[in-house]
Design a protein around this motif. Structure first.
Motif, PDB file in Angstrom:
ATOM      1  N   ARG A  38       0.827  -1.213   0.000  1.00  0.00           N
ATOM      2  CA  ARG A  38       0.000   0.000   0.000  1.00  0.00           C
ATOM      3  C   ARG A  38       0.859   1.260   0.000  1.00  0.00           C
ATOM      4  N   LEU A  39       1.949   1.221   0.747  1.00  0.00           N
ATOM      5  CA  LEU A  39       2.868   2.356   0.738  1.00  0.00           C
ATOM      6  C   LEU A  39       3.480   2.534  -0.648  1.00  0.00           C
ATOM      7  N   SER A  40       3.891   1.439  -1.262  1.00  0.00           N
ATOM      8  CA  SER A  40       4.465   1.495  -2.608  1.00  0.00           C
ATOM      9  C   SER A  40       3.471   2.050  -3.617  1.00  0.00           C
ATOM     10  N   ASP A  41       2.218   1.700  -3.439  1.00  0.00           N
ATOM     11  CA  ASP A  41       1.178   2.149  -4.369  1.00  0.00           C
ATOM     12  C   ASP A  41       1.001   3.660  -4.387  1.00  0.00           C
ATOM     13  N   LEU A  42       1.483   4.348  -3.354  1.00  0.00           N
ATOM     14  CA  LEU A  42       1.412   5.811  -3.352  1.00  0.00           C
ATOM     15  C   LEU A  42       2.211   6.407  -4.506  1.00  0.00           C
ATOM     16  N   GLY A  43       3.152   5.651  -5.044  1.00  0.00           N
ATOM     17  CA  GLY A  43       3.949   6.111  -6.174  1.00  0.00           C
ATOM     18  C   GLY A  43       3.372   5.737  -7.526  1.00  0.00           C
ATOM     19  N   ASN A  44       2.231   5.073  -7.549  1.00  0.00           N
ATOM     20  CA  ASN A  44       1.576   4.750  -8.822  1.00  0.00           C
ATOM     21  C   ASN A  44       1.094   6.033  -9.487  1.00  0.00           C
ATOM     22  N   ALA A 100      15.391  -6.919 -15.080  1.00  0.00           N
ATOM     23  CA  ALA A 100      16.269  -5.746 -15.148  1.00  0.00           C
ATOM     24  C   ALA A 100      15.419  -4.490 -15.214  1.00  0.00           C
ATOM     25  N   GLY A 101      16.051  -3.370 -14.940  1.00  0.00           N
ATOM     26  CA  GLY A 101      15.368  -2.089 -15.071  1.00  0.00           C
ATOM     27  C   GLY A 101      14.851  -1.538 -13.753  1.00  0.00           C
ATOM     28  N   TYR A 102      15.589  -1.728 -12.689  1.00  0.00           N
ATOM     29  CA  TYR A 102      15.139  -1.272 -11.378  1.00  0.00           C
ATOM     30  C   TYR A 102      15.774   0.047 -10.953  1.00  0.00           C
ATOM     31  N   PHE A 103      16.789   0.497 -11.665  1.00  0.00           N
ATOM     32  CA  PHE A 103      17.499   1.714 -11.290  1.00  0.00           C
ATOM     33  C   PHE A 103      17.288   2.777 -12.348  1.00  0.00           C
ATOM     34  N   PRO A 104      16.820   3.942 -11.939  1.00  0.00           N
ATOM     35  CA  PRO A 104      16.296   4.394 -10.649  1.00  0.00           C
ATOM     36  C   PRO A 104      14.819   4.023 -10.511  1.00  0.00           C
ATOM     37  N   SER A 105      14.272   4.284  -9.351  1.00  0.00           N
ATOM     38  CA  SER A 105      12.879   3.932  -9.067  1.00  0.00           C
ATOM     39  C   SER A 105      11.920   4.953  -9.674  1.00  0.00           C
ATOM     40  N   GLY A 106      11.145   4.504 -10.620  1.00  0.00           N
ATOM     41  CA  GLY A 106      10.140   5.379 -11.230  1.00  0.00           C
ATOM     42  C   GLY A 106       9.023   5.748 -10.262  1.00  0.00           C
ATOM     43  N   HIS A 107       8.649   4.804  -9.393  1.00  0.00           N
ATOM     44  CA  HIS A 107       7.601   5.098  -8.406  1.00  0.00           C
ATOM     45  C   HIS A 107       8.047   6.192  -7.438  1.00  0.00           C
ATOM     46  N   SER A 136       6.360  15.391   1.830  1.00  0.00           N
ATOM     47  CA  SER A 136       7.592  14.678   2.173  1.00  0.00           C
ATOM     48  C   SER A 136       7.288  13.336   2.825  1.00  0.00           C
ATOM     49  N   ALA A 137       6.271  13.320   3.681  1.00  0.00           N
ATOM     50  CA  ALA A 137       5.875  12.065   4.331  1.00  0.00           C
ATOM     51  C   ALA A 137       5.353  11.060   3.310  1.00  0.00           C
ATOM     52  N   LEU A 138       4.549  11.502   2.356  1.00  0.00           N
ATOM     53  CA  LEU A 138       4.027  10.603   1.319  1.00  0.00           C
ATOM     54  C   LEU A 138       5.161  10.057   0.442  1.00  0.00           C
ATOM     55  N   THR A 139       6.107  10.917   0.106  1.00  0.00           N
ATOM     56  CA  THR A 139       7.249  10.481  -0.698  1.00  0.00           C
ATOM     57  C   THR A 139       8.102   9.491   0.078  1.00  0.00           C
ATOM     58  N   ALA A 140       8.363   9.786   1.344  1.00  0.00           N
ATOM     59  CA  ALA A 140       9.154   8.876   2.182  1.00  0.00           C
ATOM     60  C   ALA A 140       8.429   7.551   2.383  1.00  0.00           C
ATOM     61  N   ALA A 141       7.111   7.595   2.558  1.00  0.00           N
ATOM     62  CA  ALA A 141       6.339   6.362   2.721  1.00  0.00           C
ATOM     63  C   ALA A 141       6.432   5.501   1.465  1.00  0.00           C
ATOM     64  N   THR A 142       6.353   6.134   0.308  1.00  0.00           N
ATOM     65  CA  THR A 142       6.493   5.403  -0.954  1.00  0.00           C
ATOM     66  C   THR A 142       7.875   4.749  -1.035  1.00  0.00           C
ATOM     67  N   ALA A 143       8.907   5.534  -0.766  1.00  0.00           N
ATOM     68  CA  ALA A 143      10.283   5.025  -0.848  1.00  0.00           C
ATOM     69  C   ALA A 143      10.497   3.868   0.123  1.00  0.00           C
ATOM     70  N   CYS A 144      10.031   4.027   1.349  1.00  0.00           N
ATOM     71  CA  CYS A 144      10.191   2.952   2.346  1.00  0.00           C
ATOM     72  C   CYS A 144       9.414   1.706   1.936  1.00  0.00           C
ATOM     73  N   GLY A 145       8.208   1.901   1.429  1.00  0.00           N
ATOM     74  CA  GLY A 145       7.416   0.760   0.985  1.00  0.00           C
ATOM     75  C   GLY A 145       8.114  -0.024  -0.116  1.00  0.00           C
ATOM     76  N   LEU A 146       8.717   0.684  -1.057  1.00  0.00           N
ATOM     77  CA  LEU A 146       9.418   0.025  -2.161  1.00  0.00           C
ATOM     78  C   LEU A 146      10.627  -0.774  -1.681  1.00  0.00           C
ATOM     79  N   ILE A 147      11.353  -0.208  -0.729  1.00  0.00           N
ATOM     80  CA  ILE A 147      12.539  -0.899  -0.191  1.00  0.00           C
ATOM     81  C   ILE A 147      12.120  -2.068   0.690  1.00  0.00           C
ATOM     82  N   LEU A 148      11.182  -1.827   1.591  1.00  0.00           N
ATOM     83  CA  LEU A 148      10.763  -2.872   2.532  1.00  0.00           C
ATOM     84  C   LEU A 148      10.073  -4.043   1.835  1.00  0.00           C
ATOM     85  N   ARG A 149       9.395  -3.785   0.754  1.00  0.00           N
ATOM     86  CA  ARG A 149       8.721  -4.844   0.000  1.00  0.00           C
ATOM     87  C   ARG A 149       9.718  -5.629  -0.853  1.00  0.00           C
TER      88      ARG A 149
END
Length: 183
Positions: A38-44, A100-107, A136-149
């Motif tokens: 759900r956190l990652s989805d904020l970057g959709n 392949a194609g994970y760098f950088p994160s588009g989300h 900033s919180a929404l962006t950080a939540a997206t970034a954390c979700g992508l890494i943690l997932r």
């Protein structure tokens, strides 16, 4: 400069990749997938771009067409920068070494430009710090979700944030120039 450094490290399998991989292994799945997805989805695009579009419409209606145009241009430039970098680096994912194609994160880039860009557009009208804090919180939540997932390495996310800095500085400058003085 930071983006160039991280890109170089990915291209040459430099020394930054080892701590990046160790950090990723320590963090992946540390939080339940239901939360991190759900956190990652904020970057959709479907979640983030409408926020920017509404803020741009509001700013344009208030007379800041320059800021609204700059924010829209910044969002349009995200895939123009991210997609070629993904193809050039062809970095595999933390949980999908065959892909392949994970760098950088588009989300992450989409979230940063959409949410922080919207905050920059709204800031002159609210005169409060909360839009930037929420963005900033929404962006950080997206970034954390992508890494943690496990969908991105920490360096992928960092590179995206570094990529977005000049875009967001341009938006901020355009917003300041486009704000009409109070009547």
């Amino acid at each position: 400069m930071g983006l160039a450094l991280t890109t170089w490290q990915v291209l040459v399998s430099g020394p930054l990749l080892t701590p990046d991989e160790h950090l990723s292994r320590a963090l992946v799945r540390a939080v339940p997938d239901a939360v991190t997805e759900r956190l990652s989805d904020l970057g959709n695009i479907e979640a983030a771009v409408p926020v920017l579009a509404l803020a741009a419409l509001y700013a344009a209606r208030r007379g800041n067409r320059l800021g609204a145009l700059a924010a829209a241009l910044a969002m349009a430039l995200v895939p123009a920068f991210v997609v070629p970098l993904k193809e050039w680096t062809a970095r595999p994912g933390p949980l999908e070494p065959w892909a392949a194609g994970y760098f950088p994160s588009g989300h992450t880039a989409t979230a940063a430009v959409a949410y922080i860009g919207a905050a920059l557009l709204l800031r002159p009208y609210t005169r409060r710090p909360w839009p930037v804090a929420v963005a900033s919180a929404l962006t950080a939540a997206t970034a954390c979700g992508l890494i943690l997932r496990g969908w991105h390495w920490p360096l992928d996310v960092l590179a995206s944030l570094l990529l977005c800095l000049p875009l967001l500085c341009g938006v901020g400058l355009a917003v300041r120039r486009g704000v009409r003085p109070p009547a």
